[in-house]
Design a protein around this motif. Structure first.
Motif, PDB file in Angstrom:
ATOM      1  N   GLY A   1       0.983  -1.176   0.071  1.00  0.00           N
ATOM      2  CA  GLY A   1      -0.109  -0.094   0.018  1.00  0.00           C
ATOM      3  C   GLY A   1       0.717   1.050   0.024  1.00  0.00           C
ATOM      4  O   GLY A   1       0.415   2.326  -0.082  1.00  0.00           O
ATOM      5  N   SER A   2       2.090   1.021   0.315  1.00  0.00           N
ATOM      6  CA  SER A   2       2.993   2.310   0.297  1.00  0.00           C
ATOM      7  C   SER A   2       3.097   3.114  -1.167  1.00  0.00           C
ATOM      8  O   SER A   2       2.775   4.216  -1.390  1.00  0.00           O
ATOM      9  CB  SER A   2       4.390   2.032   0.865  1.00  0.00           C
ATOM     10  OG  SER A   2       4.774   0.860  -0.058  1.00  0.00           O
ATOM     11  N   PHE A   3       3.644   2.081  -2.179  1.00  0.00           N
ATOM     12  CA  PHE A   3       3.440   2.570  -3.446  1.00  0.00           C
ATOM     13  C   PHE A   3       2.413   2.997  -4.100  1.00  0.00           C
ATOM     14  O   PHE A   3       2.099   3.713  -4.744  1.00  0.00           O
ATOM     15  CB  PHE A   3       4.473   1.617  -4.307  1.00  0.00           C
ATOM     16  CG  PHE A   3       4.064   0.344  -4.574  1.00  0.00           C
ATOM     17  CD1 PHE A   3       2.955   0.044  -5.430  1.00  0.00           C
ATOM     18  CD2 PHE A   3       4.628  -0.875  -3.678  1.00  0.00           C
ATOM     19  CE1 PHE A   3       2.326  -1.288  -5.721  1.00  0.00           C
ATOM     20  CE2 PHE A   3       4.242  -2.048  -4.048  1.00  0.00           C
ATOM     21  CZ  PHE A   3       3.058  -2.269  -4.938  1.00  0.00           C
ATOM     22  N   LEU A   4       1.275   2.081  -3.716  1.00  0.00           N
ATOM     23  CA  LEU A   4      -0.310   2.583  -4.247  1.00  0.00           C
ATOM     24  C   LEU A   4      -0.630   3.899  -3.610  1.00  0.00           C
ATOM     25  O   LEU A   4      -1.031   4.721  -4.269  1.00  0.00           O
ATOM     26  CB  LEU A   4      -1.354   1.507  -3.569  1.00  0.00           C
ATOM     27  CG  LEU A   4      -1.052   0.093  -4.388  1.00  0.00           C
ATOM     28  CD1 LEU A   4      -1.784  -1.020  -3.675  1.00  0.00           C
ATOM     29  CD2 LEU A   4      -1.076   0.143  -5.967  1.00  0.00           C
ATOM     30  N   ALA A   5      -0.264   3.984  -2.321  1.00  0.00           N
ATOM     31  CA  ALA A   5      -0.866   5.509  -1.464  1.00  0.00           C
ATOM     32  C   ALA A   5       0.088   6.516  -2.432  1.00  0.00           C
ATOM     33  O   ALA A   5      -0.543   7.658  -2.792  1.00  0.00           O
ATOM     34  CB  ALA A   5      -0.377   5.421  -0.335  1.00  0.00           C
ATOM     35  N   ALA A   6       1.317   6.342  -2.791  1.00  0.00           N
ATOM     36  CA  ALA A   6       1.964   7.261  -3.381  1.00  0.00           C
ATOM     37  C   ALA A   6       1.682   7.534  -4.606  1.00  0.00           C
ATOM     38  O   ALA A   6       1.492   8.741  -5.320  1.00  0.00           O
ATOM     39  CB  ALA A   6       3.698   6.830  -3.468  1.00  0.00           C
ATOM     40  N   GLU A   7       1.081   6.440  -5.438  1.00  0.00           N
ATOM     41  CA  GLU A   7       0.614   6.620  -6.794  1.00  0.00           C
ATOM     42  C   GLU A   7      -0.851   7.277  -6.739  1.00  0.00           C
ATOM     43  O   GLU A   7      -1.041   8.127  -7.605  1.00  0.00           O
ATOM     44  CB  GLU A   7       0.580   5.193  -7.419  1.00  0.00           C
ATOM     45  CG  GLU A   7       0.095   5.195  -9.092  1.00  0.00           C
ATOM     46  CD  GLU A   7       1.162   5.679  -9.661  1.00  0.00           C
ATOM     47  OE1 GLU A   7       0.981   5.607 -10.948  1.00  0.00           O
ATOM     48  OE2 GLU A   7       2.361   6.042  -9.280  1.00  0.00           O
TER      49      GLU A   7
END
Length: 435
Positions: free
Chosen positions: A235-241
């Protein structure tokens, strides 16, 4: 600077359990949080958006001298993940092995090793278990076929029977030991991240765009003092995206009343960003690194093998920026300091349990406390800039000490945010690597 209203937007990682189990865990951990700090915290039942992609609930928390109200959104992807796990076992195995070999020959696995050997070991582990199970099944199948041959069974038939035993045993081992090994789940995770990095999952992109639009609506209409987009694990890179796409939809995002924060916990950005095909994702990281209206905090833990520790999400991706870089602030979290020693010894080798400690309640008061970030009166940026003062305002019974701590957090006449060098002052010096 005291938060009374907060809006949390939580982005789940690659976790098939979804809303029901997450909400139960959250409610249980919230009760532990209340007992630890002696506060009263109540939570509403979740309600879903019309399309079912977002579930929301309200939390009201009251301490001795403070009170907050938190709107909590849970952005859902579990339908996609559960669908991945229903694929035939043979397809999951063949595709994951083929992807792993491509990662090997393209040097991506080597980059993982250089960035964090523990994570590289973790991502290789299901392939090692798969190989061991395959070798065991092959040995039994070989002996069975040879035994039939010794009994006079024709070679084609004995070979076919041995092969059938091999495939049956391998299928059984993968299926019936899954709860102990998580091999199929981790192989599906590998397939998904590869496909996502290569823009091969359009349904994920459509939902991310929908969530980005939702974020712009929240920022436009919210009466919150701060909006925190939280991404845990994948979810870290999904949140950044999501945040990067929201900024494209509304370049003024974060310039309103509510302060806009990105909090990434136990992140694994390289599993997308290290792929050559993920140029758009790396460009989004570069934009977040310099965006003035967003503060990005990235929390990492050495004990968590499922995150990249001592890792700079910007510089490690080869992104070169000049002096205008301001994000992220990297914070090292020591789980040993927030969990009682006896309990820590019980689960320190349970990798998934350790990984989820980022979003579970503390057993000891500490500057890093997920539920205090969600429910407490101190803004996230000030909490990371002055951790001792942030802890004091919710734990001390001395009014003078409490008031002086608030002065540290919100000094008179302060108009500028804390300097980047002051943020995360409780991190290990080697963890604060800037580009």
């Amino acid at each position: 600077m005291r938060v009374q209203n907060r809006h949390i937007i939580y982005v789940q990682g690659y976790d098939p359990r979804g809303l029901a189990q997450y909400y139960r865990m959250f409610r249980t951990e919230l009760r532990k949080f209340g007992r630890l700090y002696g506060v009263n915290a109540t939570i509403s039942r979740p309600h879903s958006s019309s399309d079912g992609d977002i579930a929301s609930w309200l939390i009201e928390t009251k301490g001795e001298t403070w009170q907050t109200r938190t709107a909590y959104d849970f952005l859902r992807f579990e339908d996609f993940i559960q669908n991945d796990l229903t694929a035939p076992i043979w397809r999951i195995v063949l595709e994951a092995v083929w992807i792993y070999w491509r990662l090997m020959f393209r040097g991506t696995i080597a980059r993982f090793w250089r960035a964090n050997w523990r994570f590289a070991t973790f991502i290789t582990w299901p392939h090692i278990i798969l190989l061991l199970e395959a070798l065991g099944a092959a040995a039994v199948g070989f002996v069975f076929g040879k035994g039939l041959g010794a009994l006079g069974v024709p070679s084609p038939l004995s070979f076919t029977a041995g092969a059938a035993v091999f495939f049956a045993l391998l299928w059984g081992a993968l299926r019936y030991f899954e709860n102990q090994t998580y091999v199929l789940y981790l192989l599906c995770d590998t397939i998904w991240t590869w496909q996502y990095a290569h823009r091969g999952r359009p349904e994920w992109d459509r939902r991310i765009d929908r969530f980005a639009q939702y974020l712009t609506e929240v920022a436009r209409n919210s009466d919150a003092d701060e909006i925190v987009i939280v991404g845990h694990s994948s979810g870290s890179f999904l949140a950044a995206e999501i945040l990067a796409r929201a900024l494209k939809l509304d370049p003024a995002l974060g310039r309103g009343r509510a302060r806009l924060m990105l909090l990434t916990l136990g992140g694994n950005f390289p599993i997308v960003g290290f792929h050559k095909a993920a140029a758009d994702f790396r460009a989004h990281l570069a934009e977040l690194a310099v965006t003035p209206q967003v503060d990005w905090i990235d929390c990492q833990a050495r004990k968590d093998v499922m995150n990249f520790f001592l890792f700079d999400p910007i510089a490690a991706h080869g992104i070169k920026l000049s002096a205008e870089r301001r994000n992220p602030t990297i914070v090292s979290v020591r789980f040993r300091e927030i969990i009682k020693p006896d309990h820590y010894k019980l689960f320190r080798w349970q990798f998934f349990r350790v990984h989820f400690q980022f979003v579970m309640a503390n057993e000891r008061p500490h500057a890093y406390d997920f539920f205090m970030i969600v429910c407490g009166p101190v803004p996230l940026r000030e909490r990371m800039a002055h951790p001792e003062a942030a802890l004091a305002v919710v734990t001390t019974n001395d009014a003078k000490t409490r008031d002086s701590s608030w002065v540290v957090l919100d000094p008179p006449g302060a108009s500028e945010p804390p300097a980047a060098a002051d943020l995360g002052s409780y991190v290990e010096p080697t963890a604060r690597r800037r580009g």
